[in-house]
Motif scaffolding. Structure first.
Motif, PDB file in Angstrom:
ATOM      1  N   THR A   1    -115.536  -3.719  68.723  1.00 50.91           N
ATOM      2  CA  THR A   1    -114.118  -3.938  68.922  1.00 50.91           C
ATOM      3  C   THR A   1    -113.529  -4.516  67.744  1.00 50.91           C
ATOM      4  N   VAL A   2    -114.083  -5.406  66.991  1.00 53.91           N
ATOM      5  CA  VAL A   2    -113.445  -5.935  65.877  1.00 53.91           C
ATOM      6  C   VAL A   2    -113.268  -4.689  64.773  1.00 53.91           C
ATOM      7  N   TRP A   3    -114.152  -3.622  64.710  1.00 53.30           N
ATOM      8  CA  TRP A   3    -114.042  -2.711  64.048  1.00 53.30           C
ATOM      9  C   TRP A   3    -113.056  -1.883  64.389  1.00 53.30           C
ATOM     10  N   SER A   4    -112.783  -1.491  65.638  1.00 55.47           N
ATOM     11  CA  SER A   4    -111.883  -0.656  65.965  1.00 55.47           C
ATOM     12  C   SER A   4    -110.503  -1.317  65.580  1.00 55.47           C
ATOM     13  N   VAL A   5    -110.262  -2.752  66.031  1.00 58.75           N
ATOM     14  CA  VAL A   5    -109.043  -3.353  65.634  1.00 58.75           C
ATOM     15  C   VAL A   5    -108.696  -3.491  64.204  1.00 58.75           C
ATOM     16  N   LEU A   6    -109.444  -3.611  63.351  1.00 56.23           N
ATOM     17  CA  LEU A   6    -109.412  -3.702  62.018  1.00 56.23           C
ATOM     18  C   LEU A   6    -109.171  -2.238  61.336  1.00 56.23           C
ATOM     19  N   SER A   7    -109.858  -1.373  61.655  1.00 58.65           N
ATOM     20  CA  SER A   7    -109.484   0.162  61.177  1.00 58.65           C
ATOM     21  C   SER A   7    -108.182   0.764  61.753  1.00 58.65           C
ATOM     22  N   ILE A   8    -107.738   0.299  62.620  1.00 55.52           N
ATOM     23  CA  ILE A   8    -106.272   0.450  63.125  1.00 55.52           C
ATOM     24  C   ILE A   8    -105.169  -0.259  62.244  1.00 55.52           C
ATOM     25  N   LEU A   9    -105.573  -1.519  62.222  1.00 55.11           N
ATOM     26  CA  LEU A   9    -104.313  -2.352  61.476  1.00 55.11           C
ATOM     27  C   LEU A   9    -104.510  -1.964  60.043  1.00 55.11           C
ATOM     28  N   GLN A  10    -105.509  -1.564  59.479  1.00 53.73           N
ATOM     29  CA  GLN A  10    -105.500  -1.173  57.963  1.00 53.73           C
ATOM     30  C   GLN A  10    -104.310  -0.330  57.590  1.00 53.73           C
ATOM     31  N   GLU A  11    -104.152   0.516  58.648  1.00 59.48           N
ATOM     32  CA  GLU A  11    -102.853   1.482  58.343  1.00 59.48           C
ATOM     33  C   GLU A  11    -101.536   0.806  58.248  1.00 59.48           C
ATOM     34  N   GLN A  12    -101.614  -0.188  59.181  1.00 55.24           N
ATOM     35  CA  GLN A  12    -100.074  -0.978  59.181  1.00 55.24           C
ATOM     36  C   GLN A  12    -100.000  -1.573  57.929  1.00 55.24           C
ATOM     37  N   PHE A  13    -100.797  -2.058  57.199  1.00 61.98           N
ATOM     38  CA  PHE A  13    -100.737  -2.943  55.918  1.00 61.98           C
ATOM     39  C   PHE A  13    -100.908  -1.929  54.560  1.00 61.98           C
ATOM     40  N   GLY A  14    -101.502  -0.871  54.902  1.00 58.54           N
ATOM     41  CA  GLY A  14    -101.715   0.136  53.762  1.00 58.54           C
ATOM     42  C   GLY A  14    -102.591  -0.808  52.681  1.00 58.54           C
ATOM     43  N   SER A  15    -103.467  -1.647  53.121  1.00 57.83           N
ATOM     44  CA  SER A  15    -104.317  -2.551  52.449  1.00 57.83           C
ATOM     45  C   SER A  15    -105.330  -2.917  53.409  1.00 57.83           C
ATOM     46  N   MET A  16    -106.778  -3.264  52.746  1.00 61.94           N
ATOM     47  CA  MET A  16    -107.749  -3.450  53.679  1.00 61.94           C
ATOM     48  C   MET A  16    -107.548  -4.587  54.699  1.00 61.94           C
ATOM     49  N   ALA A  17    -108.040  -4.307  55.939  1.00 60.21           N
ATOM     50  CA  ALA A  17    -107.807  -5.569  56.685  1.00 60.21           C
ATOM     51  C   ALA A  17    -109.480  -5.794  57.066  1.00 60.21           C
ATOM     52  N   GLY A  18    -109.672  -7.301  56.902  1.00 57.91           N
ATOM     53  CA  GLY A  18    -110.862  -7.732  56.980  1.00 57.91           C
ATOM     54  C   GLY A  18    -110.849  -8.916  58.111  1.00 57.91           C
ATOM     55  N   ALA A  19    -112.067  -9.559  58.065  1.00 56.26           N
ATOM     56  CA  ALA A  19    -111.969 -10.405  59.131  1.00 56.26           C
ATOM     57  C   ALA A  19    -113.156 -11.430  58.731  1.00 56.26           C
ATOM     58  N   ASN A  20    -112.906 -12.695  59.290  1.00 58.33           N
ATOM     59  CA  ASN A  20    -114.086 -13.689  59.256  1.00 58.33           C
ATOM     60  C   ASN A  20    -114.066 -14.351  60.720  1.00 58.33           C
ATOM     61  N   VAL A  21    -115.085 -14.880  61.397  1.00 60.53           N
ATOM     62  CA  VAL A  21    -115.316 -15.517  62.685  1.00 60.53           C
ATOM     63  C   VAL A  21    -115.820 -16.750  62.225  1.00 60.53           C
ATOM     64  N   TYR A  22    -115.086 -17.759  63.019  1.00 60.05           N
ATOM     65  CA  TYR A  22    -115.608 -19.254  62.693  1.00 60.05           C
ATOM     66  C   TYR A  22    -115.963 -19.936  63.995  1.00 60.05           C
ATOM     67  N   LEU A  23    -117.026 -20.339  64.186  1.00 59.03           N
ATOM     68  CA  LEU A  23    -117.557 -21.121  65.392  1.00 59.03           C
ATOM     69  C   LEU A  23    -117.979 -22.530  64.870  1.00 59.03           C
ATOM     70  N   THR A  24    -116.954 -23.487  65.508  1.00 59.97           N
ATOM     71  CA  THR A  24    -117.199 -25.076  64.850  1.00 59.97           C
ATOM     72  C   THR A  24    -117.458 -26.031  66.251  1.00 59.97           C
ATOM     73  N   PRO A  25    -118.512 -26.810  65.933  1.00 55.92           N
ATOM     74  CA  PRO A  25    -118.721 -27.532  67.023  1.00 55.92           C
ATOM     75  C   PRO A  25    -117.646 -28.842  67.332  1.00 55.92           C
ATOM     76  N   PRO A  26    -117.659 -29.394  68.378  1.00 56.69           N
ATOM     77  CA  PRO A  26    -116.587 -30.316  68.667  1.00 56.69           C
ATOM     78  C   PRO A  26    -116.949 -31.622  67.699  1.00 56.69           C
ATOM     79  N   GLY A  27    -115.860 -32.122  67.352  1.00 56.92           N
ATOM     80  CA  GLY A  27    -115.544 -33.254  66.505  1.00 56.92           C
ATOM     81  C   GLY A  27    -115.862 -33.082  65.148  1.00 56.92           C
TER      82      GLY A  27
END
Length: 496
Positions: free
Chosen positions: A160-186
């Motif tokens: 799903t992330v691959w699909s979304v980024l591969s579509i968005l890169q055409e909007q920007f004309g520049s690579m679309a990348g992503a990082n996921v962040y999982l942070t514990p409470p407090g």
């Protein structure tokens, strides 16, 4: 030795496993349901025939309700913007903690390559990556001990992330990348800093407290590289302070300092979609100027004339405070040559160099079922009953074809030959593969240009402006084999 922030003894964790199970259950409750809305959106977008239009529609969904036209006019590269939705399911299905756990169990996730374990306590930022593969037993213990988890390239594991980024890169004309962040409470995983990318922070689960600060000076507006970590005393007061909740979006341009921390009552999962790294006018000119200078020295004798024999006596730092008319004359000569240099600027060739870099950065397209069936991916060739069957498909003059994506390929010349650079064989892992290209014969370049500009229309192979029918078919066969075109109808195998 590897430090683990506030680590509890491993034996104790093995004996008292119930808290871990309860924690995983709580996390999975946040992300176990399928994202029906996003799934439906991507399904609808697959019906949009023009991939540029598809990218525009997906970007509009990302920043809804702000119209994309006003976003790029008023906000892009200028200021942060916050979108509060009061709809926790808006981005549901893009990524989840349940998927995070599944990836750790099923895929080869490597510390430092795919996953970082971080902490920020008492003003000190630390990374706690052991060597080797990140397995759930250790990763979730890090999390439970107060560490943040950053997945560096979720598109390599999540379709799903691959699909979304591969579509968005055409909007920007520049690579679309992503990082996921999982942070514990407090907890907080990262020190205040600024980045060299345009950042779209998409809150997926839980909530997070964010503070965003103006660039500290004009020198740090739209920076070329990311900053080091700042102390709290270096950054002043925030211009934006907010708690992001699931379904919310926060955008800030490169150069805006930011930090996020979890409140005591909830974990946070967000994905940062990024683009426009090293995509400035300066980055283009870094390719234009050396090439322009090379051409100027070949073609204009003024650039080849020798420097004054005594220029070292009045130029340079040690002479910069001297009052000497020769200095003014020297600087005037430099200014004149710089102005003249622009007339030699091979801008189109430099843009093609940038485009080659972009195509190398890109994700490969994620094909729809229809595209797969009508491309080389769906060719019926297979091994059956001890022999290869249905080998070869027939492309004829009346076969209707088009590029699979608007930006999947680009013609570039190195001065001697014409090459077609393309993204179809790229990896979902950044730069895992070398740039992909194939030489296009001189008699087929017009046909290739025609095909590029005809998109999104299907055109017959016979209509390609090549010199002969054989050239037309052989060009189409080459592009089909490389996965760059698909046909209006699935091809039939050749009849013996």
């Amino acid at each position: 030795p590897i430090k683990k922030a506030k680590m509890k003894p491993m034996v104790k964790q093995v004996i008292k496993s119930s808290p871990r199970e309860e924690r995983l259950e709580r996390l999975e409750e946040c992300g176990e349901k399928s994202g029906e809305a996003l799934e439906a959106l991507l399904s609808d977008l697959a019906e949009v025939s023009n991939s540029r239009e598809r990218a525009s529609k997906l970007f509009q969904w990302l920043i809804q309700p702000i119209p994309s036209k006003s976003f790029f006019r008023d906000t892009w590269e200028k200021k942060p913007v916050l979108i509060k939705r009061q709809n926790p399911d808006y981005y549901k299905g893009l990524f989840s903690t349940a998927e995070f756990d599944r990836i750790l169990r099923q895929d080869d996730v490597q510390y430092g390559v795919n996953l970082d374990v971080t902490s920020y306590t008492n003003g000190k930022r630390e990374t706690h990556n052991p060597p080797g593969r990140a397995l759930p037993f250790t990763v979730w213990e890090f999390y439970e001990s107060g560490c943040s988890l950053r997945m560096l390239n979720p598109q390599a594991f999540s379709s799903t992330v691959w699909s979304v980024l591969s579509i968005l890169q055409e909007q920007f004309g520049s690579m679309a990348g992503a990082n996921v962040y999982l942070t514990p409470p407090g907890t907080q995983g990262f020190a205040p800093h600024y980045d060299d990318i345009e950042a779209f922070v998409v809150q997926l689960e839980g909530k997070k407290h964010w503070r965003v600060y103006n660039p500290r000076s004009e020198d740090e507006v739209l920076p070329v590289v990311s900053s080091l970590n700042f102390s709290q005393s270096e950054i002043g007061k925030p211009i934006l302070e907010v708690v992001l909740e699931a379904g919310d979006l926060l955008y800030f341009p490169r150069g805006f300092i930011h930090q996020g921390n979890c409140l005591p009552d909830a974990h946070s999962l967000h994905i940062t979609v990024s683009s426009y790294q090293r995509n400035s006018w300066g980055n283009l000119l870094a390719k234009v100027v050396p090439a322009a200078l090379e051409m100027a020295m070949e073609e204009d004798v003024d650039f080849r004339r020798g420097l004054p024999v005594d220029y070292l006596t009045y130029m340079g730092v040690q002479n910069s405070d001297k009052e000497d008319p020769r200095r003014a004359q020297f600087l005037s000569r430099i200014e004149g040559l710089m102005k003249k240099l622009s007339t030699f600027a091979p801008v189109d060739a430099a843009v093609d160099q940038k485009a080659r870099d972009y195509l190398h950065d890109c994700l490969p397209p994620m094909l729809t079922a229809e595209e797969r069936a009508s491309s080389v991916q769906g060719a019926p060739s297979r091994w059956e009953d001890g022999e290869a069957v249905d080998v070869g498909v027939t492309i004829r003059g009346q076969t209707r074809v088009r590029l699979i994506r608007s930006g999947i390929a680009r013609l570039c010349s190195d001065g001697e030959a014409v090459w077609l650079y393309y993204t179809a064989d790229n990896s979902r892992v950044y730069h895992k593969e070398a740039p992909k290209s194939v030489e296009i014969k001189a008699e087929q370049t017009d046909g290739m240009e025609f095909l590029i500009h005809a998109y999104p229309k299907f055109v017959t192979v016979g209509s390609l402006p090549c010199e002969s029918a054989e050239d037309k078919v052989s060009l189409a066969e080459l592009l089909f084999e490389k996965g760059l075109i698909h046909t209006a109808e699935p091809l039939q195998t050749a009849v013996e």
